[in-house]
Design a protein around this motif. Structure first.
Motif, short mmCIF file in Angstrom:
data_model
loop_
_atom_site.label_atom_id
_atom_site.label_comp_id
_atom_site.label_asym_id
_atom_site.label_seq_id
_atom_site.Cartn_x
_atom_site.Cartn_y
_atom_site.Cartn_z
N PRO A 399 -53.73 -7.52 4.69
CA PRO A 399 -53.11 -8.40 3.76
C PRO A 399 -52.08 -9.55 4.69
O PRO A 399 -52.27 -10.56 4.41
CB PRO A 399 -52.23 -7.97 3.47
CG PRO A 399 -52.02 -6.51 4.26
CD PRO A 399 -53.14 -6.37 4.34
N THR A 400 -52.06 -9.59 5.77
CA THR A 400 -51.22 -10.36 6.69
C THR A 400 -51.95 -11.17 7.43
O THR A 400 -51.50 -12.01 7.34
CB THR A 400 -50.33 -9.14 7.59
OG1 THR A 400 -51.69 -8.44 8.72
CG2 THR A 400 -48.80 -8.11 7.19
N ASP A 401 -52.99 -10.31 7.53
CA ASP A 401 -53.65 -11.42 8.70
C ASP A 401 -55.01 -12.03 7.70
O ASP A 401 -55.51 -13.37 8.57
CB ASP A 401 -54.65 -10.64 10.70
CG ASP A 401 -53.49 -10.00 10.82
OD1 ASP A 401 -52.38 -10.60 10.97
OD2 ASP A 401 -53.86 -9.65 11.21
N ILE A 402 -55.41 -11.94 6.71
CA ILE A 402 -56.45 -12.63 5.93
C ILE A 402 -56.31 -13.12 4.69
O ILE A 402 -56.15 -14.28 4.93
CB ILE A 402 -58.06 -11.39 5.89
CG1 ILE A 402 -58.47 -10.83 7.68
CG2 ILE A 402 -58.89 -12.18 4.82
CD1 ILE A 402 -59.08 -12.10 8.38
N MET A 403 -55.36 -12.27 4.54
CA MET A 403 -55.32 -12.34 2.88
C MET A 403 -53.81 -13.50 2.63
O MET A 403 -53.58 -14.53 1.49
CB MET A 403 -54.42 -11.47 1.38
CG MET A 403 -56.14 -10.23 1.53
SD MET A 403 -55.47 -9.00 0.71
CE MET A 403 -55.27 -9.86 -0.93
N MET A 404 -52.80 -13.09 3.44
CA MET A 404 -51.46 -14.58 3.32
C MET A 404 -51.68 -15.84 4.12
O MET A 404 -51.77 -16.15 3.36
CB MET A 404 -50.33 -14.04 4.00
CG MET A 404 -49.50 -12.83 3.48
SD MET A 404 -48.63 -12.01 4.04
CE MET A 404 -46.95 -11.35 3.13
N PRO A 405 -52.58 -15.29 5.09
CA PRO A 405 -53.14 -17.06 5.04
C PRO A 405 -54.04 -17.92 4.24
O PRO A 405 -53.66 -19.49 4.05
CB PRO A 405 -54.25 -17.11 6.37
CG PRO A 405 -53.19 -15.62 7.69
CD PRO A 405 -53.04 -14.90 6.20
N ILE A 406 -55.05 -17.40 3.45
CA ILE A 406 -55.26 -17.87 2.52
C ILE A 406 -55.16 -18.15 1.77
O ILE A 406 -55.46 -19.33 0.69
CB ILE A 406 -56.74 -16.81 2.35
CG1 ILE A 406 -57.61 -16.67 3.18
CG2 ILE A 406 -57.65 -17.13 0.81
CD1 ILE A 406 -59.04 -15.71 2.65
N GLY A 407 -53.94 -17.17 0.89
CA GLY A 407 -52.65 -17.89 -0.63
C GLY A 407 -51.82 -18.90 0.24
O GLY A 407 -51.73 -19.55 -0.33
N GLY A 408 -52.09 -18.77 1.59
CA GLY A 408 -50.74 -19.90 2.51
C GLY A 408 -51.42 -21.23 2.29
O GLY A 408 -50.99 -22.41 2.09
N LEU A 409 -53.37 -21.12 2.47
CA LEU A 409 -53.78 -22.65 2.30
C LEU A 409 -53.75 -23.12 0.85
O LEU A 409 -53.84 -23.88 0.83
CB LEU A 409 -54.48 -22.11 3.18
CG LEU A 409 -56.74 -23.19 3.02
CD1 LEU A 409 -55.66 -24.31 3.50
CD2 LEU A 409 -57.42 -22.80 3.05
N LEU A 410 -54.32 -21.94 -0.08
CA LEU A 410 -54.38 -22.22 -1.75
C LEU A 410 -52.79 -22.73 -2.03
O LEU A 410 -52.90 -23.92 -2.79
CB LEU A 410 -54.96 -21.38 -2.39
CG LEU A 410 -56.09 -20.65 -2.43
CD1 LEU A 410 -56.50 -18.89 -2.68
CD2 LEU A 410 -57.34 -21.28 -2.20
N ILE A 411 -52.20 -22.38 -1.54
CA ILE A 411 -50.65 -22.68 -1.99
C ILE A 411 -50.54 -24.42 -1.70
O ILE A 411 -50.22 -24.97 -2.49
CB ILE A 411 -49.92 -21.99 -1.78
CG1 ILE A 411 -49.68 -20.92 -2.58
CG2 ILE A 411 -48.21 -22.26 -1.86
CD1 ILE A 411 -48.76 -19.18 -2.49
N ALA A 412 -51.08 -24.68 -0.35
CA ALA A 412 -50.38 -25.85 -0.02
C ALA A 412 -51.57 -27.05 -0.62
O ALA A 412 -51.14 -28.08 -0.44
CB ALA A 412 -51.02 -25.61 1.53
N LEU A 413 -52.45 -26.81 -0.61
CA LEU A 413 -53.53 -27.26 -0.98
C LEU A 413 -52.97 -27.67 -2.90
O LEU A 413 -53.27 -28.88 -3.05
CB LEU A 413 -55.02 -26.88 -1.51
CG LEU A 413 -55.48 -26.50 -0.45
CD1 LEU A 413 -56.85 -26.17 0.07
CD2 LEU A 413 -56.26 -27.84 0.59
N PHE A 414 -52.39 -26.37 -3.79
CA PHE A 414 -52.48 -26.80 -4.76
C PHE A 414 -50.86 -27.83 -4.69
O PHE A 414 -51.15 -29.12 -5.06
CB PHE A 414 -52.13 -25.67 -5.49
CG PHE A 414 -51.25 -25.86 -6.80
CD1 PHE A 414 -51.99 -26.15 -8.07
CD2 PHE A 414 -49.87 -26.25 -6.99
CE1 PHE A 414 -51.52 -26.89 -9.53
CE2 PHE A 414 -49.67 -26.30 -8.80
CZ PHE A 414 -49.99 -26.32 -9.45
#
Length: 462
Positions: A399-414
């Motif tokens: 969750p910390t090294d993979i899922m959170m950065p992916i979530g951050g990328l999607l949030i930033a794109l939106f």
């Protein structure tokens, strides 16, 4: 509930009722959600395993380049949407004329939060256990070897670890089920300053009681670029997201209740500075003991639970100091856990669940998932599902090294590319120049950097 088309923004009166009655209380609340195990427990042992100064340098850089703009985006989405993460994302997507499937980002964030909450509870259970041991004097006067064996004995006892994990989860979901948000605000108002006071006092006492402060500072602050590799970069980036509590949509829930006159950018900058400061203070205090006692820096997750008892065991009133420190760590973790559970409960509420039922469903799921981490040092110690990693390592790294950065990328794109400009501008509350700078940095720096670093480090690690 999900706001229907045409519904207005959350009023200032509604915001006050949610508990963020002032700008200071909002900053302390977000800081309380961000500051916790990531700074005091995870940063020292991650720095110990990944090169010290190299890890700190990358972590601080990622906080500045990625954490700040994406944290601002997450709070801004919550503020513009005014509801739980799922409902905010769907409504804003609808009003911006883009696919409502962007709402699935909130489900990704929910899964991330559930995994983080599951191992958070296990480690907080260790701190609960140590608080009791410290205040009862069980650790007083023990040798460093005996203290190390005591921690190993705790991990090797499945019933004891599961009992601690269960108690902490009940503490967390009991508050969430009752809906006591104003109490959490009041708790943050004294807890966060107390945490800094205690950490500063700890560093001062360590400076007087040991000879390790200068070696610790040199090790943490003298750049050693030879230590940087793909694994260090990926872990440092993941840790930046983890300690800022961003990339999992939890800060959207905070943004929904943000005071109307408050600006997002000063808030995220303040929180980021306070967040890194706690990590640095904890690192100096802990590594000063490590170097003074000639211990190895790469002790893994048990670093805090071994070094601090060793230091306090030699001090006058050391049991009380250690008990106070562990107690504050428990409460800081408690408030963070409550705020991780809240968005999950809110999403179930908006799906028609009653609050208590939703709270205990979230708690039960996180508790069951947490058993994998709790038992990974005892009955499941032989299970190594990924590249020789234990279940605990997998449950913390995924969750910390993979899922959170992916979530951050999607949030930033939106936020930077899909959200209608007027709503983004109003949600950020930064003025024309501040908004232009934020959007430019997010679009052309943070998003490309995050994508490149994430993909490159995954390829390198693979």
């Amino acid at each position: 509930m999900y706001r229907p088309a045409g519904a207005g923004a959350v009023s200032e009166q509604e915001t006050a009722q949610r508990g963020w009655t002032s700008g200071l209380s909002f900053i302390l609340a977000v800081t309380g959600a961000a500051v916790g195990l990531g700074n005091i427990w995870r940063f020292p042992y991650m720095a110990g395993e990944h090169g010290g100064s190299a890890f700190l340098l990358l972590y601080a850089g990622f906080v500045l380049c990625l954490g700040l703009p994406i944290m601002a985006a997450e709070i801004m989405i919550g503020r513009a949407g005014g509801r739980a993460p799922l409902q905010s994302m769907r409504w804003l997507a609808e009003r911006s004329g883009v696919s409502p499937r962007w709402g699935w980002v909130a489900f990704w964030g929910g899964a991330t939060l559930l995994m983080v909450l599951s191992f958070y509870s296990v480690v907080a259970g260790w701190a609960l256990d140590y608080t009791v041991q410290s205040l009862s004097g069980q650790l007083a006067g023990r040798s460093p070897e005996a203290i190390g064996r005591a921690f190993d004995a705790l991990l090797a006892s499945p019933w004891r670890v599961v009992a601690d994990h269960t108690l902490f989860m009940i503490m967390t979901l009991g508050v969430v089920a009752a809906g006591v948000r104003s109490g959490i605000v009041r708790l943050n108002n004294w807890l966060v300053p107390l945490l800094y006071v205690l950490l500063i006092a700890l560093v001062i006492m360590v400076a007087f009681m040991t000879d390790g402060v200068l070696p610790a500072l040199r090790w943490l602050l003298t750049p050693d670029f030879s230590q940087i590799n793909g694994s260090v970069v990926l872990n440092a980036m993941g840790h930046a997201f983890f300690t800022l509590a961003t990339g999992a949509c939890s800060l959207m829930a905070y943004g929904a209740g943000m005071p109307a006159r408050q600006r997002v950018l000063p808030v995220v900058f303040t929180v980021a500075v306070l967040d890194v400061l706690v990590a640095l203070l904890a690192g100096v205090a802990i590594f000063a003991v490590v170097f003074d006692q000639h211990m190895t820096v790469s002790q893994g997750p048990g670093l805090v639970f071994v070094t601090l008892p060793i230091a306090f065991a030699e001090w006058p009133g050391g049991s009380l100091w250690l008990g106070a420190f562990m107690g504050v760590l428990v409460v800081a973790t408690w408030t963070s856990s409550i705020n991780m559970a809240e968005p999950l409960v809110a999403m179930l509420e908006d799906a028609g669940w009653r609050r208590r039922r939703a709270a205990w469903m979230v708690g039960g799921s996180a508790w069951a998932l947490g058993l994998l981490s709790a038992l990974s040092f005892s009955v499941l110690a032989g299970v190594r599902p990924l590249a020789g990693m234990s279940l605990f390592d997998v449950m913390t790294a995924l969750p910390t090294d993979i899922m959170m950065p992916i979530g951050g990328l999607l949030i930033a794109l939106f936020a930077a590319w899909r959200l209608e400009r007027g709503r983004a501008f109003k949600g950020l509350g930064a003025g024309p120049l501040g908004f232009a700078v934020w959007r430019g940095v997010t679009r052309f720096s943070a998003i490309p950097l995050l994508a490149v670093v994430f993909i490159a480090t995954l390829v390198t690690a693979g």
